[in-house]
Design a protein around this motif. Structure first.
Motif, PDB file in Angstrom:
ATOM      1  N   THR A 196       0.833  -1.195   0.000  1.00  0.00           N
ATOM      2  CA  THR A 196       0.000   0.000   0.000  1.00  0.00           C
ATOM      3  C   THR A 196       0.873   1.253   0.000  1.00  0.00           C
ATOM      4  OG1 THR A 196      -0.111  -0.061   2.422  1.00  0.00           O
ATOM      5  CG2 THR A 196      -1.890  -1.134   1.212  1.00  0.00           C
ATOM      6  N   GLY A 197       0.490   2.234  -0.816  1.00  0.00           N
ATOM      7  CA  GLY A 197       1.228   3.499  -0.826  1.00  0.00           C
ATOM      8  C   GLY A 197       2.378   3.544  -1.803  1.00  0.00           C
ATOM      9  N   GLY A 198       2.418   2.624  -2.756  1.00  0.00           N
ATOM     10  CA  GLY A 198       3.494   2.630  -3.742  1.00  0.00           C
ATOM     11  C   GLY A 198       4.709   1.849  -3.294  1.00  0.00           C
ATOM     12  N   ALA A 199       5.800   2.001  -4.023  1.00  0.00           N
ATOM     13  CA  ALA A 199       7.025   1.244  -3.733  1.00  0.00           C
ATOM     14  C   ALA A 199       7.599   1.579  -2.369  1.00  0.00           C
ATOM     15  CB  ALA A 199       8.068   1.523  -4.815  1.00  0.00           C
ATOM     16  N   SER A 200       7.232   2.719  -1.813  1.00  0.00           N
ATOM     17  CA  SER A 200       7.732   3.121  -0.501  1.00  0.00           C
ATOM     18  C   SER A 200       6.785   2.716   0.619  1.00  0.00           C
ATOM     19  CB  SER A 200       7.942   4.642  -0.459  1.00  0.00           C
ATOM     20  OG  SER A 200       6.738   5.317  -0.728  1.00  0.00           O
ATOM     21  N   GLY A 201       5.759   1.928   0.294  1.00  0.00           N
ATOM     22  CA  GLY A 201       4.767   1.547   1.290  1.00  0.00           C
ATOM     23  C   GLY A 201       5.069   0.217   1.949  1.00  0.00           C
ATOM     24  N   ALA A 202       4.259  -0.107   2.946  1.00  0.00           N
ATOM     25  CA  ALA A 202       4.418  -1.367   3.678  1.00  0.00           C
ATOM     26  C   ALA A 202       3.896  -2.530   2.846  1.00  0.00           C
ATOM     27  CB  ALA A 202       3.673  -1.293   4.999  1.00  0.00           C
ATOM     28  N   ILE A 203       4.504  -3.689   3.037  1.00  0.00           N
ATOM     29  CA  ILE A 203       4.086  -4.917   2.364  1.00  0.00           C
ATOM     30  C   ILE A 203       3.396  -5.805   3.386  1.00  0.00           C
ATOM     31  CG2 ILE A 203       4.834  -6.931   1.056  1.00  0.00           C
ATOM     32  CD1 ILE A 203       7.277  -5.343   0.163  1.00  0.00           C
ATOM     33  N   ILE A 204       2.116  -6.113   3.141  1.00  0.00           N
ATOM     34  CA  ILE A 204       1.358  -6.950   4.062  1.00  0.00           C
ATOM     35  C   ILE A 204       1.032  -8.279   3.384  1.00  0.00           C
ATOM     36  CG2 ILE A 204       0.409  -4.975   5.297  1.00  0.00           C
ATOM     37  CD1 ILE A 204      -2.184  -5.323   3.744  1.00  0.00           C
ATOM     38  N   ASN A 205       0.704  -9.284   4.187  1.00  0.00           N
ATOM     39  CA  ASN A 205       0.407 -10.598   3.620  1.00  0.00           C
ATOM     40  C   ASN A 205      -1.088 -10.780   3.393  1.00  0.00           C
ATOM     41  OD1 ASN A 205      -0.812 -11.586   6.091  1.00  0.00           O
ATOM     42  ND2 ASN A 205       1.263 -11.855   6.911  1.00  0.00           N
ATOM     43  N   ALA A 206      -1.457 -11.910   2.821  1.00  0.00           N
ATOM     44  CA  ALA A 206      -2.838 -12.156   2.406  1.00  0.00           C
ATOM     45  C   ALA A 206      -3.806 -12.196   3.580  1.00  0.00           C
ATOM     46  CB  ALA A 206      -2.916 -13.470   1.617  1.00  0.00           C
TER      47      ALA A 206
END
Length: 422
Positions: free
Chosen positions: A283-293
């Motif tokens: 979320t929030g582009g390449a600089s955003g956090a990566i969350i799982n499914a």
């Protein structure tokens, strides 16, 4: 789930070059209202609406205006950040190409609020094809008496100039953007002083992105009370979301703040392609956090996304299915960020390159647990000590991916085969 097209209300319905068509659709009514108000009244209207910035950390828009309003100085500037360098983001391009006068209107209202008479639109270098559209819309607005000298016979003057960047991602940071407009190398400045006190050309400056300014126009056309009832209490209004990656339907969508991420992915965008499952969402582009499914059943507003460790920011939603590897995704992000660092501060200049080297080592099956700890320490150091948002943002996908996909990193460290990375 139906879109709520507020900012996109004119998209495909009017000629973006022709201010008269914008006026027929209700445009510049907000300017007419603002011209009869004092600066403090305009700021109070935005405070009642609850508008927060649509490009970064969600800072209250009225506060930015208040800083410049209170600042001493005969010359003040309004700047529109149309750099939009975040990978995968297209919302500002859509607004500028289909309804640029709404952005001009927001700038004029902001100018009236702080007694500014000059505005700049800083346009991303890759958006050169938008220049003829914007120039035609500006000239049409002047001819209609809505821009330039003596707007609508009010005695208030305000005009807008275009400036193009040179392709530097770091110029999306406000002070680097100012440096670029001034003809200097695009590097962030030390703060304080902050832009509201000393910004462009050393003068009090209000900088907002395209979507925020378009919202100002809507608020003064429809009213603060109407706007405040859309979305969530702490994040009123609608938001433009750019959904990209491994979904069946990609594009720019407009929904009230607080829309559910899971519903956006599956109900609006059709979910994954046949035979594949969801791996992660950034979320929030390449600089955003990566969350799982397992974490996608969340509301998309400024505060909720911040609580997940990221930020809503530009509203880009990158969806990744099981054909991807998180370590490879993070490595790709870091390759981008290390190349876009201006090099002014050591944490970003050296830290970004070192993070890329360590993540690559793990992706290639050569990493150790000690490397993973070093990555976490280095990312936290960058987050706390980098001069501008580029260094801070570099750390976000790294730390969030380790937190939410720790077994994947261990899988690589144990030298198990990864078909994506190898």
């Amino acid at each position: 789930m139906e879109e709520m097209r507020v900012l996109l209300r004119n998209s495909g319905k009017i000629d973006p070059r022709n201010a008269k068509e914008y006026i027929k659709a209700g445009g510049y009514e907000g300017v007419k209202k603002a011209l009869s108000m004092s600066g403090s009244e305009i700021i109070n209207e935005l405070q009642e609406a609850g508008l927060r910035g649509r490009g970064g950390a969600g800072f209250p828009t009225w506060r930015k205006l208040k800083f410049a309003y209170d600042a001493d100085g005969d010359i003040k500037y309004i700047v529109c950040n149309a750099d939009e360098g975040e990978p995968g983001t297209n919302k500002d391009r859509i607004l500028l190409s289909t309804d640029p006068c709404s952005v001009f209107e927001g700038m004029i209202i902001a100018g009236k609020a702080v007694d500014s008479h000059v505005g700049f639109i800083y346009l991303r270098a890759e958006y050169s094809y938008l220049v003829p559209i914007l120039e035609a819309a500006l000239e049409s607005s002047r001819s209609a008496g809505c821009l330039g000298k003596n707007i609508m016979g009010s005695g208030f003057d305000f005009d807008i100039k275009l400036r193009s960047g040179a392709g530097a991602y770091v110029c999306g940071e406000e002070t680097a953007l100012f440096e670029s407009i001034e003809g200097k190398r695009g590097e962030p400045r030390f703060r304080p002083p902050f832009p509201g006190i000393k910004g462009l050309f050393g003068k009090p400056t209000v900088l907002n992105n395209v979507e925020t300014l378009a919202n100002i126009a809507v608020i003064f056309q429809r009213g603060a009370e109407w706007f405040s009832k859309i979305g969530t209490p702490n994040s009123p209004g609608t938001k433009l979301f750019t959904v990209c990656g491994n979904v069946k339907r990609r594009g720019v969508f407009e929904f009230p703040m607080g829309v559910n991420l899971k519903e956006l992915i599956y109900d609006v965008c059709g979910g994954m392609e046949e035979g594949h499952t969801l791996l992660a969402v950034q979320t929030g582009g390449a600089s955003g956090a990566i969350i799982n499914a397992d974490q996608i059943d969340m509301t998309l507003d400024i505060d909720a996304v911040s609580e997940s460790g990221g930020r809503l920011g530009c509203g880009t939603i990158l969806v990744m299915d099981d054909r991807n590897c998180i370590v490879d995704i993070v490595r790709n992000n870091l390759d981008f960020f290390r190349g876009e660092s201006c090099g002014k501060c050591t944490p970003c200049r050296e830290g970004g390159t070192r993070l890329y080297q360590l993540i690559s080592k793990i992706a290639e099956g050569k990493g150790t647990i000690s490397d993973l700890r070093t990555i976490e320490d280095l990312a936290n150091t960058m987050r706390l000590t980098a001069l501008c948002g580029l260094g801070h943002s570099t750390a976000v996908p790294v730390l969030s991916s380790i937190r939410n996909f720790y077994p994947t990193y261990l899988h690589h460290i144990d030298k198990d085969k990864c078909n994506v990375c190898m």
